[in-house]
Design an enzyme around this catalytic site. Structure first.
Site, mmCIF file in Angstrom:
data_model
loop_
_atom_site.group_PDB
_atom_site.id
_atom_site.type_symbol
_atom_site.label_atom_id
_atom_site.label_comp_id
_atom_site.label_asym_id
_atom_site.label_seq_id
_atom_site.Cartn_x
_atom_site.Cartn_y
_atom_site.Cartn_z
ATOM 1 N N GLU A 81 44.938 58.987 39.489
ATOM 2 C CA GLU A 81 44.297 58.975 40.371
ATOM 3 C C GLU A 81 42.995 57.870 39.876
ATOM 4 O O GLU A 81 42.250 57.312 40.923
ATOM 5 C CB GLU A 81 43.792 59.775 41.386
ATOM 6 N N ASP A 100 47.423 23.719 30.167
ATOM 7 C CA ASP A 100 48.390 24.626 31.218
ATOM 8 C C ASP A 100 47.600 24.952 32.503
ATOM 9 O O ASP A 100 46.172 24.002 33.296
ATOM 10 C CB ASP A 100 47.588 25.916 30.401
ATOM 11 N N PRO A 138 41.574 48.056 40.562
ATOM 12 C CA PRO A 138 42.184 47.279 42.320
ATOM 13 C C PRO A 138 40.865 46.471 42.374
ATOM 14 O O PRO A 138 40.731 45.688 43.544
ATOM 15 C CB PRO A 138 42.657 47.786 42.415
ATOM 16 N N ARG A 191 46.399 33.422 23.179
ATOM 17 C CA ARG A 191 46.559 32.854 23.167
ATOM 18 C C ARG A 191 45.848 31.026 23.275
ATOM 19 O O ARG A 191 45.862 29.731 23.121
ATOM 20 C CB ARG A 191 47.559 32.123 24.016
#
Length: 261
Positions: free
Chosen positions: A122, A174, A94, A160
């Site tokens: 953790e 896209d 994160p 892709r």
């Protein structure tokens, strides 16, 4: 390009690599994925790869030594495959840079690929991260149970973009591609859908007109409308990059007036 994935759960990757249109990238070797089960590099009978954290606290921490052995095995395998250049090592966390289309393109254009380090519990012993990790990526401001889902997201997004995986120019339309705006809505058969209460939901007439210029303009305006409504910062970025023309600016001005009514 080659991606080596260090994970406690290699089975999570199996289906992704064998189904869907992106499998072309994997089966044709455009994106060469190697899975490294971390428990294979434990050195005890219990195949332990985690232990309690120093200093106390909840949860467990992934041990340094199994990870060091796994990374050494990856380096040896890459050297045997004549990939002598040290690979980038991506840690999914994160605290990393948020993965966006520009970052995906950077990895899609990197011929050496990378090592994908999927943490669990953790986290990973910081000494491993300090020694080996070159890049940290995040899917957003939320916490997942491990790095496998972000690794799959990166592999999917990179695959892709490889030549021959999608039909010509598909990914150029896209969201976030080219001018950085959101994509427009899309429609297919039937021309009319009738709800249970009898309401009719029809395909926008312009898409049935056969007038390619009008269709292109409608799609552009829908893209601008969605982006201005949902991600206005992307409009600012597109304007700064010179991606908006006079017709775009007139439409955006009309949208702004409409919103003030």
């Amino acid at each position: 390009m080659r991606f080596d994935v260090l994970t406690l759960f290699p089975e999570l990757f199996t289906a992704h690599l064998t189904v869907g249109i992106n499998r072309r990238a994997y089966t044709q070797g455009l994106v060469d994925v190697h899975l490294w089960p971390l428990r294979d590099h434990a050195d005890d009978a219990y195949r332990r790869v985690d232990d309690r954290p120093y200093g106390g606290g909840p949860g467990m921490v992934m041990l340094a030594e199994p990870l060091e052995r796994a990374l050494a095995a990856v380096q040896a395998a890459r050297a045997a495959a004549a990939l002598s250049e040290a690979p980038r090592v991506i840690h999914f966390t994160p605290t990393g840079r948020v993965l966006d289309q520009a970052e995906v393109r950077r990895w899609a254009d990197a011929p050496g690929g990378a090592v994908l380090l999927c943490g669990r519990y953790e986290g990973i012993d910081q000494r491993v991260l300090d020694r080996h990790v070159t890049d940290e990526l995040s899917l957003g401001d939320f916490v997942l149970s491990g790095g496998e889902l972000p690794a799959l997201a990166l592999l999917d997004a990179v695959a892709r973009l490889q030549p021959g995986v999608l039909t010509a120019d598909s990914h150029e339309q896209d969201s976030f591609s080219g001018d950085g705006l959101l994509d427009c809505p899309h429609y297919s058969r039937p021309e009319q859908l009738i709800d249970a209460d009898g309401a009719v939901r029809a395909v926008p007439p312009v898409l049935l007109s056969g007038h390619h210029g009008q269709i292109a303009r409608w799609r552009r305006e829908q893209s601008l409308r969605l982006t201005a409504t949902r991600r206005p910062a992307l409009i600012v970025a597109a304007r700064a990059a010179g991606c908006l023309d006079a017709a775009d600016e007139r439409f955006l001005a009309a949208l702004q007036r409409e919103a003030q009514l």
